[in-house]
Design a protein around this motif. Structure first.
Motif, PDB file in Angstrom:
ATOM      1  N   GLU A  34      -1.998  -1.057  -3.510  1.00 19.12           N
ATOM      2  CA  GLU A  34      -3.138  -0.170  -3.272  1.00 19.12           C
ATOM      3  C   GLU A  34      -2.626   1.266  -3.107  1.00 19.12           C
ATOM      4  OE1 GLU A  34      -5.405  -1.447   0.061  1.00 19.12           O
ATOM      5  OE2 GLU A  34      -6.272  -3.183  -0.985  1.00 19.12           O
ATOM      6  N   ASP A  79      -3.697   5.060  -2.476  1.00 16.55           N
ATOM      7  CA  ASP A  79      -4.740   5.996  -2.044  1.00 16.55           C
ATOM      8  C   ASP A  79      -4.148   7.397  -2.012  1.00 16.55           C
ATOM      9  OD1 ASP A  79      -7.281   4.505  -1.199  1.00 16.55           O
ATOM     10  OD2 ASP A  79      -5.702   3.322  -0.236  1.00 16.55           O
ATOM     11  N   SER A 113       0.817  -1.208   0.000  1.00 16.34           N
ATOM     12  CA  SER A 113       0.000   0.000   0.000  1.00 16.34           C
ATOM     13  C   SER A 113       0.848   1.254   0.000  1.00 16.34           C
ATOM     14  CB  SER A 113      -0.943   0.014   1.214  1.00 16.34           C
ATOM     15  OG  SER A 113      -0.195   0.122   2.416  1.00 16.34           O
ATOM     16  N   ARG A 125     -10.670  10.110   3.892  1.00 14.71           N
ATOM     17  CA  ARG A 125     -11.106   9.529   2.622  1.00 14.71           C
ATOM     18  C   ARG A 125     -12.617   9.702   2.506  1.00 14.71           C
ATOM     19  NH1 ARG A 125      -8.672   3.625   1.686  1.00 14.71           N
ATOM     20  NH2 ARG A 125     -10.193   3.205   3.343  1.00 14.71           N
ATOM     21  N   ARG A 182      -0.110   5.349   0.863  1.00 10.32           N
ATOM     22  CA  ARG A 182      -1.100   6.370   1.212  1.00 10.32           C
ATOM     23  C   ARG A 182      -0.410   7.723   1.137  1.00 10.32           C
ATOM     24  NH1 ARG A 182      -2.902   1.936   4.020  1.00 10.32           N
ATOM     25  NH2 ARG A 182      -5.166   1.670   4.223  1.00 10.32           N
ATOM     26  N   ILE A 229      -5.001   9.580   7.835  1.00  9.54           N
ATOM     27  CA  ILE A 229      -5.266   9.730   6.410  1.00  9.54           C
ATOM     28  C   ILE A 229      -6.602   9.088   6.040  1.00  9.54           C
ATOM     29  CG2 ILE A 229      -4.479   9.018   4.114  1.00  9.54           C
ATOM     30  CD1 ILE A 229      -1.591   9.307   5.175  1.00  9.54           C
ATOM     31  N   ASP A 230      -6.843   7.894   6.549  1.00 10.49           N
ATOM     32  CA  ASP A 230      -8.075   7.188   6.205  1.00 10.49           C
ATOM     33  C   ASP A 230      -9.321   7.929   6.678  1.00 10.49           C
ATOM     34  OD1 ASP A 230      -6.587   5.275   4.978  1.00 10.49           O
ATOM     35  OD2 ASP A 230      -6.845   3.733   6.511  1.00 10.49           O
ATOM     36  N   CYS A 270      -5.419   3.770  -9.356  1.00 12.91           N
ATOM     37  CA  CYS A 270      -5.248   4.514  -8.107  1.00 12.91           C
ATOM     38  C   CYS A 270      -6.607   5.001  -7.617  1.00 12.91           C
ATOM     39  CB  CYS A 270      -4.340   5.723  -8.321  1.00 12.91           C
ATOM     40  SG  CYS A 270      -2.670   5.339  -8.890  1.00 12.91           S
ATOM     41  N   GLU A 317       2.828   0.505   5.709  1.00 16.17           N
ATOM     42  CA  GLU A 317       2.690   0.558   7.168  1.00 16.17           C
ATOM     43  C   GLU A 317       4.043   0.444   7.884  1.00 16.17           C
ATOM     44  OE1 GLU A 317      -0.147  -2.274   8.540  1.00 16.17           O
ATOM     45  OE2 GLU A 317      -1.699  -1.650   7.117  1.00 16.17           O
ATOM     46  N   ILE A 350      -1.662   6.482   9.044  1.00 16.44           N
ATOM     47  CA  ILE A 350      -2.635   5.799   8.187  1.00 16.44           C
ATOM     48  C   ILE A 350      -4.050   6.023   8.706  1.00 16.44           C
ATOM     49  CG2 ILE A 350      -3.499   3.517   7.538  1.00 16.44           C
ATOM     50  CD1 ILE A 350      -0.556   2.662   7.231  1.00 16.44           C
TER      51      ILE A 350
END
Length: 471
Positions: free
Chosen positions: A350, A352, A323, A441, A325, A437-438, A380, A399, A434
């Protein structure tokens, strides 16, 4: 038809050819970008007088030449004392750590702790408390430092520190903190506090420096406690004040040997600006381990550090397995970073990308929207964060590896501005970022969103995109 040429006419023609030839030779010897080289050479031959004048003003990198002269003759104390804190990274990110060590000529340092702070409401009190507790030195650099309610608190804290015998040095950008008049610089100088404006000049022959800005945010107290990130100093960063355009942001408090590298970054900028060296124990004390997190400062600018932050991002994304981010207020990557992100998505990583639904620079939003289709094509995921406008610049890979600081994802930050970022090898910080950031979204951008734009909007956006390097 008879033509009568005077000696002056002949000299003018020769001068035009000589200027065009001089520009061509200089471009071929100094420029790496073939598109820029071709453009400058074409302008020089089509308009020798005007083209040569423009090239002298905007095409010659005087900054790099000055940096080599200054940095080559200056040494900063304390480097040898940090040998015991050098760290090595094994596994997936070992190539990244080795590359950045060679690229930056700074070691990866262990023994650190880091605290993530959000918005001026939470960050300013911690920064002011650190200044209030200063005993020897305070170094402060900010792109924007306003002489408003918030700025005045910092001015008073700095004045009080100096009254206690603390050595205070403040560096503000010549554009971001006021070009024609800098209220904060005037206020600090009235209190006899050493304050300089980075690369500032009103003289016409120095106007090219108007496009080169110090975007770094640094605070170091007693050489032991440091702050860096994206947070400027101004009322708009205090969300509780409900200003017209509130700005959310993320900043970091650090302790440990890494503070030495933060101090050195400030010392180089200070020397670059006013040719004064900051050396000695009050700036570079012996630093002991206070934690176990490996970190490294990465600086970039149009000097000897050209493109180093972008190279770090490119290598980090290239090593991603699961991932990526990325959160940024302005998303206008060049072809290299665009390709790397898209290739990572195509191989199953992934990706993001979180950007504001609406930033504080409308033209940048227009150019950004014209640049998003390739990312969607590659798979993306692009998210439009809701207000308030978030100014945080965060990158987390798998991570494990975090890259934070002042640099936006645009050509200005990655090529023209003086920026400072920090790489951190710590799973706990990565997870914290993370989660942050999430939480931002919100609305996911799709092909349908872009396709539904009118033809005039698409044309406008594509036109603005041509000016990416100057936005």
């Amino acid at each position: 038809m008879n033509h009568h040429y005077t000696v002056l006419d002949i000299l003018l023609v020769l001068a035009r050819y000589a200027l065009a030839l001089a520009v061509t030779i200089h471009v071929l010897r100094t420029k790496r970008d073939t598109a820029a080289s071709t453009g400058w050479i074409g302008i020089a031959w089509l308009m020798p007088l005007t083209g040569a004048a423009l090239y002298v003003m905007f095409g010659v990198n005087r900054v790099r030449r000055l940096a080599r002269k200054l940095i080559g003759s200056h040494q900063w104390d304390g480097r040898g004392a940090l040998v015991q804190h050098r760290e090595q990274v094994d596994g997936q990110f070992a190539p990244l750590a080795r590359m950045l060590g060679r690229l930056t000529e700074r070691p990866l340092l262990g023994g650190n702790v880091i605290q993530c702070l959000h918005d001026g409401d939470n960050t300013y009190p911690v920064m002011l408390a650190a200044i209030d507790n200063a005993r020897q030195s305070v170094l402060l650099c900010s792109y924007i430092f306003r002489a408003d309610e918030v700025g005045n608190r910092f001015i008073e804290a700095l004045a009080n520190a100096q009254a206690r015998g603390v050595r205070v040095h403040v560096l503000v950008d010549g554009i971001g903190s006021g070009y024609f008049h800098s209220g904060v610089a005037s206020a600090l100088r009235r209190r006899n506090i050493a304050c300089h404006r980075f690369m500032h000049s009103l003289w016409p022959w120095r106007m090219p420096f108007i496009n080169l800005r110090n975007h770094r945010k640094i605070l170091v107290v007693d050489g032991r406690v440091g702050f860096m990130g994206g947070l400027n100093i101004g009322e708009e960063n205090m969300l509780r004040l409900r200003t017209k355009v509130p700005v959310a942001d993320t900043h970091f408090r650090i302790e440990g040997p890494i503070v030495h590298q933060l101090t050195e970054a400030f010392a180089r900028d200070w020397s670059f600006t006013c040719q004064e060296e900051l050396d000695g124990e009050i700036y570079f004390p012996q630093l002991d381990s206070v934690g176990d997190i490996p970190m490294r400062i990465v600086t970039s600018g149009p000097d000897n550090d050209l493109e180093k932050i972008e190279f770090a991002m490119l290598q980090g994304v290239a090593l991603a397995r699961r991932s990526v981010r990325l959160m940024t207020p302005y998303f206008l990557p060049d072809e290299r970073l665009t390709s790397e992100l898209c290739l990572a998505a195509l191989r199953g990583v992934e990706i993001d990308i979180i950007v504001p639904g609406s930033s504080n620079h409308r033209l940048i939003d227009y150019a950004r929207d014209a640049n998003l289709a390739p990312f969607l094509d590659a798979g993306c995921r692009i998210w439009m964060a809701q207000p308030p406008f978030n100014h945080a610049k965060l990158l987390v890979v798998d991570e494990d590896w975090s890259f934070v600081g002042s640099s936006n994802i645009d050509v200005r930050s990655l090529r023209l501005n003086f920026e400072i970022n920090m790489e951190v090898y710590d799973k706990d910080l990565a997870r914290e970022l993370i989660a942050f950031i999430d939480r931002h979204r919100h609305g996911r951008l799709t092909h349908h969103t872009l396709d539904s734009q009118s033809g005039m909007v698409k044309l406008r956006n594509a036109g603005v995109r041509l000016f990416m390097p100057y936005l």
